[in-house]
Design an enzyme around this catalytic site. Structure first.
Site, PDB file in Angstrom:
ATOM      1  N   HIS A 129      40.553  40.784  33.539  1.00 15.11           N
ATOM      2  CA  HIS A 129      39.863  39.799  34.082  1.00 15.11           C
ATOM      3  C   HIS A 129      40.873  39.242  35.177  1.00 15.11           C
ATOM      4  CE1 HIS A 129      36.956  37.118  35.596  1.00 15.11           C
ATOM      5  NE2 HIS A 129      36.961  36.215  34.624  1.00 15.11           N
ATOM      6  N   GLN A 132      40.698  35.557  37.165  1.00 12.30           N
ATOM      7  CA  GLN A 132      40.854  34.520  36.720  1.00 12.30           C
ATOM      8  C   GLN A 132      42.418  34.117  36.478  1.00 12.30           C
ATOM      9  OE1 GLN A 132      38.373  32.542  35.077  1.00 12.30           O
ATOM     10  NE2 GLN A 132      40.134  31.122  34.611  1.00 12.30           N
ATOM     11  N   ARG A 291      39.195  28.899  40.633  1.00 11.51           N
ATOM     12  CA  ARG A 291      38.526  30.255  41.019  1.00 11.51           C
ATOM     13  C   ARG A 291      38.036  30.459  42.266  1.00 11.51           C
ATOM     14  NH1 ARG A 291      36.195  33.369  36.861  1.00 11.51           N
ATOM     15  NH2 ARG A 291      35.638  34.703  38.666  1.00 11.51           N
TER      16      ARG A 291
END
Length: 309
Positions: A129, A132, A291
């Site tokens: 991920h 992130q 984000r």
């Protein structure tokens, strides 16, 4: 042209370039002086797994950069429903300037990027991920916890843990991972991280004791123990992860100025207590906002490299 599938494909200097660019773009947005870096461009967003932060951050980010984002769920396109991945990649990349995919199998991202004419971004896979982690490191910088950090990750050896391993091993800081027995990280990914650590000087520690990991840590982070697709394992996982909740007693042995991070969604009184989540050391909503800005910095960086700027 570069894709963004995992941080292991990036150098320390490149990761810091993306973070610095994201922080600068964030300041432009806060000062009400945004620049349309991606004017007239289109981002295709393919979602095989739903998400709050990933969709809102990419769609809003593309709008703020002067472009347009297309939301494509697995019900809207033929990917995975008869059409080969390579065909979908060729078609979408011929019409759009960038593609973000949030999926299960990391191999699908790799195949898609092989046949794509434009940059492909991993919005999440079962293995990594990385977007992130850009937001997480931005938050560490803003909080002044990027200088000789000691990061403690408590919980499952999942895609978030793997991404922390890549970030730490590339940037050269200390990461302590505490997982229950049977929930350790992928040994192949661990081996890769250890190789990178030999170059960067990173210190990677693995334990089954959360207290060992958190002792004196300047950053404490965790993730949900039950991700999408694991609901049938919930009862067993709750038993296996007993004692791994990040609560006040665990935070008390961290550095007094430690910050708490969580990629969200968070399940209160499961992997983290309400008091920690809502406490003074928690910066989870600053992290969540990052984000948006992290995504913007990444997309602008990828666009510059695609153009050879």
């Amino acid at each position: 042209m570069r894709h963004f599938l995992t941080l292991k494909d990036y150098t320390k200097e490149e990761i810091l370039e993306i973070v610095d660019l994201a922080l600068a773009i964030k300041q432009e947005q806060k000062a009400r002086t945004p620049h349309p870096y991606l004017a007239g461009q289109t981002l295709a967003m393919i979602f095989e797994k739903s998400s709050t932060r990933t969709r809102v951050s990419f769609e809003t980010g593309m709008f703020q950069l002067g472009g347009h984002a297309l939301f494509l769920s697995n019900r809207d396109i033929h990917l995975g429903r008869g059409e080969p991945v390579k065909d979908t990649a060729r078609v979408i990349s011929s019409m759009c300037d960038m593609v973000m995919i949030r999926t299960y199998e990391h191999s699908k991202l790799e195949e898609f990027s092989t046949y794509s004419q434009v940059p492909v971004i991993n919005g999440l896979s079962d293995s990594y991920h990385p977007v992130q982690l850009i937001a997480d490191y931005m938050t560490m910088v803003e909080c002044g916890r990027h200088i000789h950090p000691i990061v403690a990750y408590i919980g499952d050896g999942n895609n978030m843990t793997h991404s922390w391993l890549m970030l730490a091993s590339k940037l050269g800081f200390e990461l302590r991972v505490a997982t229950p027995k049977g929930y350790e990280c992928d040994p192949v990914i661990v081996a890769e991280a250890m190789q990178f650590a030999q170059v960067s000087g990173a210190k990677l520690i693995f334990t089954n004791d959360p207290k060992i990991a958190v002792q004196g840590a300047t950053v404490v982070t965790t993730d949900t123990w039950i991700s999408m697709g694991q609901e049938e394992e919930k009862a067993q996982r709750l038993r296996d992860f007993s004692g791994y909740i990040v609560d006040d007693s665990l935070m008390a042995i961290a550095d007094p100025y430690a910050i708490f991070l969580h990629c969200l969604p968070a399940y209160r009184e499961v992997e983290v207590s309400e008091s920690v989540l809502e406490g003074a050391q928690s910066v989870i909503f600053q992290e969540a906002e990052n984000r948006l800005h992290g995504q913007k910095g990444l997309m602008v960086w990828l666009d510059k490299h695609r153009k050879g700027v």
